[in-house]
Design a protein around this motif. Structure first.
Motif, PDB file in Angstrom:
ATOM      1  N   LEU A 106     -48.451  18.140 -15.983  1.00 24.55           N
ATOM      2  CA  LEU A 106     -48.127  17.393 -14.772  1.00 24.55           C
ATOM      3  C   LEU A 106     -47.470  18.264 -13.711  1.00 24.55           C
ATOM      4  CD1 LEU A 106     -46.447  14.320 -16.530  1.00 24.55           C
ATOM      5  CD2 LEU A 106     -48.860  14.551 -15.913  1.00 24.55           C
ATOM      6  N   ILE A 107     -47.724  17.924 -12.455  1.00 26.40           N
ATOM      7  CA  ILE A 107     -46.945  18.459 -11.345  1.00 26.40           C
ATOM      8  C   ILE A 107     -46.195  17.279 -10.736  1.00 26.40           C
ATOM      9  CG2 ILE A 107     -48.952  18.317  -9.798  1.00 26.40           C
ATOM     10  CD1 ILE A 107     -47.675  20.621  -8.179  1.00 26.40           C
ATOM     11  N   ILE A 108     -44.915  17.461 -10.485  1.00 28.04           N
ATOM     12  CA  ILE A 108     -44.060  16.349 -10.063  1.00 28.04           C
ATOM     13  C   ILE A 108     -44.074  16.193  -8.543  1.00 28.04           C
ATOM     14  CG2 ILE A 108     -41.740  15.399 -10.137  1.00 28.04           C
ATOM     15  CD1 ILE A 108     -43.256  15.578 -12.853  1.00 28.04           C
ATOM     16  N   GLU A 109     -44.441  14.994  -8.101  1.00 34.23           N
ATOM     17  CA  GLU A 109     -44.539  14.736  -6.662  1.00 34.23           C
ATOM     18  C   GLU A 109     -43.229  14.224  -6.072  1.00 34.23           C
ATOM     19  OE1 GLU A 109     -47.545  11.853  -5.962  1.00 34.23           O
ATOM     20  OE2 GLU A 109     -46.799  10.445  -7.465  1.00 34.23           O
ATOM     21  N   LYS A 110     -42.375  13.611  -6.898  1.00 34.65           N
ATOM     22  CA  LYS A 110     -41.024  13.249  -6.489  1.00 34.65           C
ATOM     23  C   LYS A 110     -40.198  12.988  -7.745  1.00 34.65           C
ATOM     24  CE  LYS A 110     -41.986   8.324  -5.654  1.00 34.65           C
ATOM     25  NZ  LYS A 110     -41.864   7.229  -4.656  1.00 34.65           N
ATOM     26  N   ALA A 111     -38.890  13.162  -7.607  1.00 33.56           N
ATOM     27  CA  ALA A 111     -38.004  13.011  -8.767  1.00 33.56           C
ATOM     28  C   ALA A 111     -36.803  12.162  -8.390  1.00 33.56           C
ATOM     29  CB  ALA A 111     -37.538  14.383  -9.251  1.00 33.56           C
ATOM     30  N   PHE A 112     -36.624  11.051  -9.113  1.00 35.98           N
ATOM     31  CA  PHE A 112     -35.504  10.159  -8.872  1.00 35.98           C
ATOM     32  C   PHE A 112     -34.249  10.678  -9.565  1.00 35.98           C
ATOM     33  CE2 PHE A 112     -39.062   7.404  -7.981  1.00 35.98           C
ATOM     34  CZ  PHE A 112     -38.604   6.589  -6.953  1.00 35.98           C
ATOM     35  N   ASN A 113     -33.139  10.536  -8.886  1.00 39.30           N
ATOM     36  CA  ASN A 113     -31.854  10.995  -9.409  1.00 39.30           C
ATOM     37  C   ASN A 113     -31.182   9.906 -10.239  1.00 39.30           C
ATOM     38  OD1 ASN A 113     -29.207  11.732  -9.855  1.00 39.30           O
ATOM     39  ND2 ASN A 113     -28.650  11.937  -7.715  1.00 39.30           N
ATOM     40  N   PHE A 114     -31.379  10.019 -11.564  1.00 40.73           N
ATOM     41  CA  PHE A 114     -30.625   9.204 -12.519  1.00 40.73           C
ATOM     42  C   PHE A 114     -29.802  10.143 -13.409  1.00 40.73           C
ATOM     43  CE2 PHE A 114     -34.369   6.384 -11.733  1.00 40.73           C
ATOM     44  CZ  PHE A 114     -33.682   5.293 -11.221  1.00 40.73           C
ATOM     45  N   GLU A 115     -29.253  11.173 -12.783  1.00 43.72           N
ATOM     46  CA  GLU A 115     -28.602  12.256 -13.523  1.00 43.72           C
ATOM     47  C   GLU A 115     -27.295  11.826 -14.175  1.00 43.72           C
ATOM     48  OE1 GLU A 115     -28.144  15.174 -10.470  1.00 43.72           O
ATOM     49  OE2 GLU A 115     -30.225  14.908  -9.837  1.00 43.72           O
ATOM     50  N   LEU A 121     -26.094   3.555 -16.786  1.00 45.44           N
ATOM     51  CA  LEU A 121     -25.819   2.472 -17.739  1.00 45.44           C
ATOM     52  C   LEU A 121     -26.339   1.123 -17.235  1.00 45.44           C
ATOM     53  CD1 LEU A 121     -22.187   3.299 -18.912  1.00 45.44           C
ATOM     54  CD2 LEU A 121     -24.194   3.099 -20.394  1.00 45.44           C
ATOM     55  N   ASP A 122     -26.100   0.857 -15.966  1.00 46.43           N
ATOM     56  CA  ASP A 122     -26.508  -0.421 -15.379  1.00 46.43           C
ATOM     57  C   ASP A 122     -27.678  -0.278 -14.411  1.00 46.43           C
ATOM     58  OD1 ASP A 122     -24.483  -1.949 -16.686  1.00 46.43           O
ATOM     59  OD2 ASP A 122     -23.027  -1.097 -15.293  1.00 46.43           O
ATOM     60  N   PHE A 123     -28.368   0.854 -14.467  1.00 47.44           N
ATOM     61  CA  PHE A 123     -29.534   1.137 -13.641  1.00 47.44           C
ATOM     62  C   PHE A 123     -29.258   0.909 -12.150  1.00 47.44           C
ATOM     63  CE2 PHE A 123     -33.771   1.161 -11.920  1.00 47.44           C
ATOM     64  CZ  PHE A 123     -34.441   2.057 -12.736  1.00 47.44           C
ATOM     65  N   PRO A 124     -28.778   1.932 -11.455  1.00 43.18           N
ATOM     66  CA  PRO A 124     -28.465   1.793 -10.031  1.00 43.18           C
ATOM     67  C   PRO A 124     -29.693   1.417  -9.214  1.00 43.18           C
ATOM     68  CG  PRO A 124     -28.551   4.107 -10.687  1.00 43.18           C
ATOM     69  CD  PRO A 124     -28.601   3.309 -11.948  1.00 43.18           C
ATOM     70  N   SER A 125     -29.496   0.516  -8.292  1.00 44.69           N
ATOM     71  CA  SER A 125     -30.619   0.016  -7.488  1.00 44.69           C
ATOM     72  C   SER A 125     -30.935   0.915  -6.300  1.00 44.69           C
ATOM     73  CB  SER A 125     -30.295  -1.391  -6.970  1.00 44.69           C
ATOM     74  OG  SER A 125     -29.105  -1.366  -6.181  1.00 44.69           O
ATOM     75  N   ASP A 126     -30.057   1.878  -6.031  1.00 43.91           N
ATOM     76  CA  ASP A 126     -30.229   2.718  -4.844  1.00 43.91           C
ATOM     77  C   ASP A 126     -30.488   4.177  -5.208  1.00 43.91           C
ATOM     78  OD1 ASP A 126     -27.770   3.149  -5.940  1.00 43.91           O
ATOM     79  OD2 ASP A 126     -26.688   3.249  -4.026  1.00 43.91           O
ATOM     80  N   ALA A 127     -31.184   4.409  -6.314  1.00 42.64           N
ATOM     81  CA  ALA A 127     -31.448   5.781  -6.749  1.00 42.64           C
ATOM     82  C   ALA A 127     -32.234   6.542  -5.676  1.00 42.64           C
ATOM     83  CB  ALA A 127     -32.220   5.781  -8.055  1.00 42.64           C
ATOM     84  N   LYS A 128     -31.806   7.748  -5.399  1.00 39.71           N
ATOM     85  CA  LYS A 128     -32.459   8.563  -4.387  1.00 39.71           C
ATOM     86  C   LYS A 128     -33.520   9.438  -5.019  1.00 39.71           C
ATOM     87  CE  LYS A 128     -31.526  11.766  -0.583  1.00 39.71           C
ATOM     88  NZ  LYS A 128     -30.488  12.483   0.201  1.00 39.71           N
TER      89      LYS A 128
END
Length: 238
Positions: A106-115, A121-128
């Protein structure tokens, strides 16, 4: 005088981390885990330098940076700011969700920040989401014809499994522990970056600690080698 002292201090920090002077870094830097380095360097390499966190292997076309601990991946990228590095290539394993399977490249086209595990824990709704360099991504994508994926960079194997439905809502199909960090840090220091990953497990069907079938082991072994060769060929041509 103060500026010179500052430069000397930065050089010493760099040498501590990498075991080499910053001016020895090549234009193209390939970052990988220690167990993947042998895919890019010879067994009897005489160009190795080892710092407290990273190992360096220089070739004619690239600097291979082996990372001992992914927790220091941000420092690895940020310290490349004042070096000849222009392009950063992240190479490594990832987990996958449908429609991908173990062994896919795979080549990654975008990566969400759940670092942050605490925030995850509560899955942030505003992940960048962070993105690769558009120009480098386009060139490599055209060269390699790899499948593209939106990735989630996480810091917990347990939490990624818990949040599979929400990850799918964001059309995320791969998971790793480095990509969003590399993309964001590379953008911060003005370097171009892309990430190419090979699928090793599936939180849905084949968790990281699970046992692979023989055909999956074979597919994974081949994909690592093929992906490394594709990346080497691309770097040699730019």
């Amino acid at each position: 005088m103060a500026r010179q002292k500052g430069l000397e201090e930065k050089t010493e920090i760099f040498k501590k981390f990498f075991g080499i002077n910053p001016d020895k870094i090549k234009k193209n830097c390939l970052i990988c885990q220690a167990n993947d380095a042998s895919l890019f360097i010879g067994k009897n390499s005489k160009t190795s330098s080892t710092g407290i966190f990273f190992k360096i292997d220089n070739s004619n076309h690239e600097t291979v940076i082996s990372v001992k601990n992914n927790f220091f991946i941000a420092d690895c990228v940020l310290l490349l700011k004042e070096t000849p590095c222009e392009n950063i290539f992240l190479f490594g394993p990832c987990g996958i969700l449908a429609p991908f399977k173990i062994g896919d490249k795979l080549i990654i086209e975008k990566a969400f920040n759940f670092e942050s595990a605490s925030a995850f824990l509560d899955f942030p709704s505003d992940a960048k989401a962070y993105y690769p360099c558009k120009t480098l991504f386009k060139k490599f994508s055209s060269f390699s014809r790899l499948k593209t994926s939106a990735c989630a960079t996480v810091n917990s194997l347990l939490l990624e499994k818990r949040h599979i439905p929400k990850l799918k809502e964001l059309q995320i199909s791969s998971l790793d522990m480095e990509t969003s960090i590399v993309f964001s840090c590379a953008e911060k220091i003005g370097k171009s970056a892309i990430a190419v990953l090979y699928a090793t497990d599936s939180p849905e069907k084949k968790p990281f600690f699970g046992k692979l079938e023989e055909h999956e082991k074979s597919a994974l072994k081949c994909s690592r080698k093929q992906l490394a060769q594709i990346l080497k060929s691309f770097i040699n041509g730019i």
